[in-house]
Scaffold this motif. Structure first.
Motif, PDB file in Angstrom:
ATOM      1  N   PHE A 148       0.172  -7.618   8.808  1.00  0.00           N
ATOM      2  CA  PHE A 148       0.516  -7.124   7.477  1.00  0.00           C
ATOM      3  C   PHE A 148      -0.553  -7.497   6.461  1.00  0.00           C
ATOM      4  O   PHE A 148      -1.001  -6.653   5.671  1.00  0.00           O
ATOM      5  CB  PHE A 148       1.861  -7.689   7.018  1.00  0.00           C
ATOM      6  CG  PHE A 148       2.037  -7.597   5.531  1.00  0.00           C
ATOM      7  CD1 PHE A 148       2.260  -6.369   4.926  1.00  0.00           C
ATOM      8  CD2 PHE A 148       1.915  -8.720   4.724  1.00  0.00           C
ATOM      9  CE1 PHE A 148       2.376  -6.258   3.541  1.00  0.00           C
ATOM     10  CE2 PHE A 148       2.030  -8.629   3.346  1.00  0.00           C
ATOM     11  CZ  PHE A 148       2.258  -7.392   2.745  1.00  0.00           C
ATOM     12  N   LEU A 149      -0.976  -8.756   6.455  1.00  0.00           N
ATOM     13  CA  LEU A 149      -1.967  -9.214   5.482  1.00  0.00           C
ATOM     14  C   LEU A 149      -3.273  -8.446   5.624  1.00  0.00           C
ATOM     15  O   LEU A 149      -3.864  -8.010   4.624  1.00  0.00           O
ATOM     16  CB  LEU A 149      -2.202 -10.718   5.645  1.00  0.00           C
ATOM     17  CG  LEU A 149      -3.190 -11.364   4.685  1.00  0.00           C
ATOM     18  CD1 LEU A 149      -2.729 -11.206   3.246  1.00  0.00           C
ATOM     19  CD2 LEU A 149      -3.368 -12.846   5.025  1.00  0.00           C
ATOM     20  N   VAL A 150      -3.716  -8.269   6.846  1.00  0.00           N
ATOM     21  CA  VAL A 150      -4.959  -7.535   7.107  1.00  0.00           C
ATOM     22  C   VAL A 150      -4.834  -6.087   6.622  1.00  0.00           C
ATOM     23  O   VAL A 150      -5.740  -5.547   5.969  1.00  0.00           O
ATOM     24  CB  VAL A 150      -5.305  -7.580   8.613  1.00  0.00           C
ATOM     25  CG1 VAL A 150      -6.456  -6.624   8.932  1.00  0.00           C
ATOM     26  CG2 VAL A 150      -5.655  -9.008   9.022  1.00  0.00           C
ATOM     27  N   ASP A 155      -6.383  -1.548   3.934  1.00  0.00           N
ATOM     28  CA  ASP A 155      -5.961  -0.143   3.898  1.00  0.00           C
ATOM     29  C   ASP A 155      -6.564   0.571   2.686  1.00  0.00           C
ATOM     30  O   ASP A 155      -6.546   0.036   1.573  1.00  0.00           O
ATOM     31  CB  ASP A 155      -4.438  -0.063   3.832  1.00  0.00           C
ATOM     32  CG  ASP A 155      -3.932   1.353   4.051  1.00  0.00           C
ATOM     33  OD1 ASP A 155      -3.993   2.158   3.095  1.00  0.00           O
ATOM     34  OD2 ASP A 155      -3.476   1.656   5.166  1.00  0.00           O
ATOM     35  N   PRO A 156      -7.098   1.776   2.877  1.00  0.00           N
ATOM     36  CA  PRO A 156      -7.710   2.516   1.758  1.00  0.00           C
ATOM     37  C   PRO A 156      -6.756   2.747   0.590  1.00  0.00           C
ATOM     38  O   PRO A 156      -7.191   2.874  -0.550  1.00  0.00           O
ATOM     39  CB  PRO A 156      -8.132   3.849   2.405  1.00  0.00           C
ATOM     40  CG  PRO A 156      -8.265   3.541   3.854  1.00  0.00           C
ATOM     41  CD  PRO A 156      -7.246   2.494   4.157  1.00  0.00           C
ATOM     42  N   ASP A 157      -5.452   2.813   0.870  1.00  0.00           N
ATOM     43  CA  ASP A 157      -4.465   3.055  -0.184  1.00  0.00           C
ATOM     44  C   ASP A 157      -3.860   1.766  -0.730  1.00  0.00           C
ATOM     45  O   ASP A 157      -2.934   1.820  -1.550  1.00  0.00           O
ATOM     46  CB  ASP A 157      -3.338   3.953   0.352  1.00  0.00           C
ATOM     47  CG  ASP A 157      -3.841   5.336   0.725  1.00  0.00           C
ATOM     48  OD1 ASP A 157      -4.742   5.838   0.035  1.00  0.00           O
ATOM     49  OD2 ASP A 157      -3.340   5.899   1.717  1.00  0.00           O
ATOM     50  N   ARG A 181      -6.903 -17.828   8.989  1.00  0.00           N
ATOM     51  CA  ARG A 181      -6.972 -17.372  10.383  1.00  0.00           C
ATOM     52  C   ARG A 181      -7.527 -15.953  10.463  1.00  0.00           C
ATOM     53  O   ARG A 181      -8.376 -15.644  11.321  1.00  0.00           O
ATOM     54  CB  ARG A 181      -5.579 -17.433  11.021  1.00  0.00           C
ATOM     55  CG  ARG A 181      -5.614 -17.237  12.530  1.00  0.00           C
ATOM     56  CD  ARG A 181      -4.243 -17.392  13.165  1.00  0.00           C
ATOM     57  NE  ARG A 181      -3.508 -16.137  13.201  1.00  0.00           N
ATOM     58  CZ  ARG A 181      -2.501 -15.895  14.046  1.00  0.00           C
ATOM     59  NH1 ARG A 181      -2.103 -16.837  14.897  1.00  0.00           N
ATOM     60  NH2 ARG A 181      -1.879 -14.739  14.030  1.00  0.00           N
ATOM     61  N   ALA A 182      -7.074 -15.073   9.568  1.00  0.00           N
ATOM     62  CA  ALA A 182      -7.572 -13.695   9.568  1.00  0.00           C
ATOM     63  C   ALA A 182      -9.054 -13.640   9.211  1.00  0.00           C
ATOM     64  O   ALA A 182      -9.823 -12.852   9.782  1.00  0.00           O
ATOM     65  CB  ALA A 182      -6.752 -12.852   8.585  1.00  0.00           C
ATOM     66  N   ALA A 183      -9.469 -14.493   8.277  1.00  0.00           N
ATOM     67  CA  ALA A 183     -10.885 -14.545   7.887  1.00  0.00           C
ATOM     68  C   ALA A 183     -11.743 -15.087   9.022  1.00  0.00           C
ATOM     69  O   ALA A 183     -12.845 -14.595   9.281  1.00  0.00           O
ATOM     70  CB  ALA A 183     -11.045 -15.407   6.644  1.00  0.00           C
ATOM     71  N   LYS A 184     -11.223 -16.084   9.714  1.00  0.00           N
ATOM     72  CA  LYS A 184     -11.952 -16.673  10.847  1.00  0.00           C
ATOM     73  C   LYS A 184     -12.208 -15.630  11.936  1.00  0.00           C
ATOM     74  O   LYS A 184     -13.268 -15.598  12.565  1.00  0.00           O
ATOM     75  CB  LYS A 184     -11.150 -17.845  11.410  1.00  0.00           C
ATOM     76  CG  LYS A 184     -11.732 -18.483  12.655  1.00  0.00           C
ATOM     77  CD  LYS A 184     -10.852 -18.233  13.848  1.00  0.00           C
ATOM     78  CE  LYS A 184     -11.383 -18.917  15.095  1.00  0.00           C
ATOM     79  NZ  LYS A 184     -10.587 -18.594  16.303  1.00  0.00           N
ATOM     80  N   LYS A 189     -12.538 -10.065   4.901  1.00  0.00           N
ATOM     81  CA  LYS A 189     -13.774 -10.704   4.445  1.00  0.00           C
ATOM     82  C   LYS A 189     -13.705 -10.989   2.951  1.00  0.00           C
ATOM     83  O   LYS A 189     -14.409 -10.365   2.149  1.00  0.00           O
ATOM     84  CB  LYS A 189     -14.972  -9.822   4.789  1.00  0.00           C
ATOM     85  CG  LYS A 189     -15.148  -9.625   6.293  1.00  0.00           C
ATOM     86  CD  LYS A 189     -16.330  -8.728   6.632  1.00  0.00           C
ATOM     87  CE  LYS A 189     -16.472  -8.564   8.146  1.00  0.00           C
ATOM     88  NZ  LYS A 189     -17.615  -7.685   8.502  1.00  0.00           N
ATOM     89  N   PRO A 190     -12.846 -11.929   2.563  1.00  0.00           N
ATOM     90  CA  PRO A 190     -12.728 -12.253   1.139  1.00  0.00           C
ATOM     91  C   PRO A 190     -13.965 -12.964   0.619  1.00  0.00           C
ATOM     92  O   PRO A 190     -14.714 -13.584   1.384  1.00  0.00           O
ATOM     93  CB  PRO A 190     -11.510 -13.169   1.086  1.00  0.00           C
ATOM     94  CG  PRO A 190     -11.481 -13.820   2.443  1.00  0.00           C
ATOM     95  CD  PRO A 190     -11.969 -12.768   3.392  1.00  0.00           C
TER      96      PRO A 190
END
Length: 370
Positions: A148-150, A155-157, A181-184, A189-190
């Motif tokens: 969900f977070l990713v 998502d473009p929208d 974890r998602a960034a790792k 890519k925040p």
């Protein structure tokens, strides 16, 4: 955030070891990135050099497509209401049985209302199954929440998607660790991440462990909470009652019980009565939403950010003993560019919003203005 109820399926010998006493340490401050900094936050905030202006708030829903489900996701946007360029911040609530965007509102308005060199636009989003978002009966686990977070970021929208891909992520508790974890993994890519009172173990696993016997009991509890009729009955006893919510807030969610207002209890109690409210708490309490399985994995997640993404950790002086120990493991860890201790317990962004906002704003200044 853990429910304060003691489940009768847990061994009584383990209950005697449960402790929520607070301990405090004192640290000192110097700014620099990619070299760990240890900071003791002041308990007072001076706005003389950065006055506050009015902010505009807009709430809306974004539809998350997950497998065969269309899930309405609630989010809020806070900004000055002008057409001037601004940097984007995503604020993610701490995952708990009463998680809500409300915990971030004061911080969001504080940061967006400041008159500095850079303007900020903040978006606060409720997790699927929590807050004001839809609560379908999904098989919730850490991978689902990470997905969900990713999707929400990429998502473009999505309301936080923008052409320059410049986004700072602020998350509390498990939300912070899921973002790391998602960034790792390179899934998001925040520009930077701030982890506020980061956690990795659910309320029961952090106290009673994860041996095979306990995992069996967690599975039984989880299945019972998800079941028709009896699930609602057990959920009402363990979570969805004002006495239980008051107890958990005063024992370990807030460090100062005097700050727990009737409004907070009433609003959180109302959230627990929403349709489908028990499904995510069933997963969270029993450890299915845990991003990692050990302290070593927890520390290694942050280490993977070393030299890539600036990462601020806001630990809390009044956290429960076990949660505090996990936060302190990050004090000199690789990948943590700045470590600050602030007042509060597991929800400092709501309990001490002025102090948290000040530390986050300084972090933003170090990213964008220095």
């Amino acid at each position: 955030m853990a429910s304060s109820a003691i489940f009768n399926f847990l061994p009584s010998s383990s209950l005697s070891s449960l402790s929520f006493r607070n301990s405090r340490t004192h640290l000192t401050e110097t700014p620099n990135f990619y070299k760990p900094l240890i900071v003791k936050a002041s308990t007072s905030v001076d706005y003389s050099s950065s006055s506050l202006a009015g902010t505009s708030t807009k709430n809306n829903n974004w539809v998350w497509k997950y497998k065969d489900n269309s899930v309405n996701i609630y989010y809020e946007e806070h900004h000055k209401g002008s057409d001037e360029p601004c940097k984007n911040i995503l604020m993610i609530p701490t995952i708990s049985d009463v998680s809500t965007v409300e915990e971030w509102r004061s911080v969001a308005k504080d940061i967006t209302g400041r008159n500095g060199k850079v303007n900020y636009r903040t978006t606060i989003v409720d997790w699927p199954g929590l807050g004001y978002s839809d609560r379908p009966k999904l098989d919730y686990n850490a991978d689902v929440m990470e997905k969900f977070l990713v999707d929400f970021i990429n998502d473009p929208d999505s309301p936080v998607n923008n052409s320059d891909k410049d986004l700072v992520v602020f998350g509390g508790g498990h939300a912070a660790t899921l973002a790391v974890r998602a960034a790792k993994k390179g899934l998001v890519k925040p520009t930077a991440i701030a982890s506020i009172a980061p956690t990795w173990a659910g309320p029961l696993p952090i106290v009673f462990g994860r041996d095979s016997s306990m995992e069996t009991r967690y599975g039984f509890l989880r299945g019972t909470l998800r079941a028709p009729a009896v699930g609602w009955m057990m959920y009402n006893v363990l979570v969805s009652n004002e006495k239980s919510i008051t107890s958990q807030y005063k024992s370990h969610v807030y460090a100062d019980p005097g700050k727990v207002t009737p409004y907070i209890i009433e609003s959180r109690f109302a959230l627990t009565k929403r349709q489908g409210a028990r499904y995510v708490p069933a997963a969270f309490l029993t450890g299915l939403l845990d991003p990692v399985k050990s302290r070593e994995e927890f520390v290694q997640l942050f280490a993977e950010l070393e030299g890539k993404i600036p990462c601020l950790v806001l630990a809390t002086a009044g956290s429960p003993k076990r949660s505090k120990a996990e936060m302190e493991a990050l004090k000199e860890a690789k990948g943590v560019s700045k470590y600050v201790e602030v007042p509060g317990a597991l929800l400092p962004q709501e309990e001490c919003p002025e102090i948290v906002a000040e530390q986050l704003y300084r972090f933003l200044q170090e990213i964008y203005e220095l």
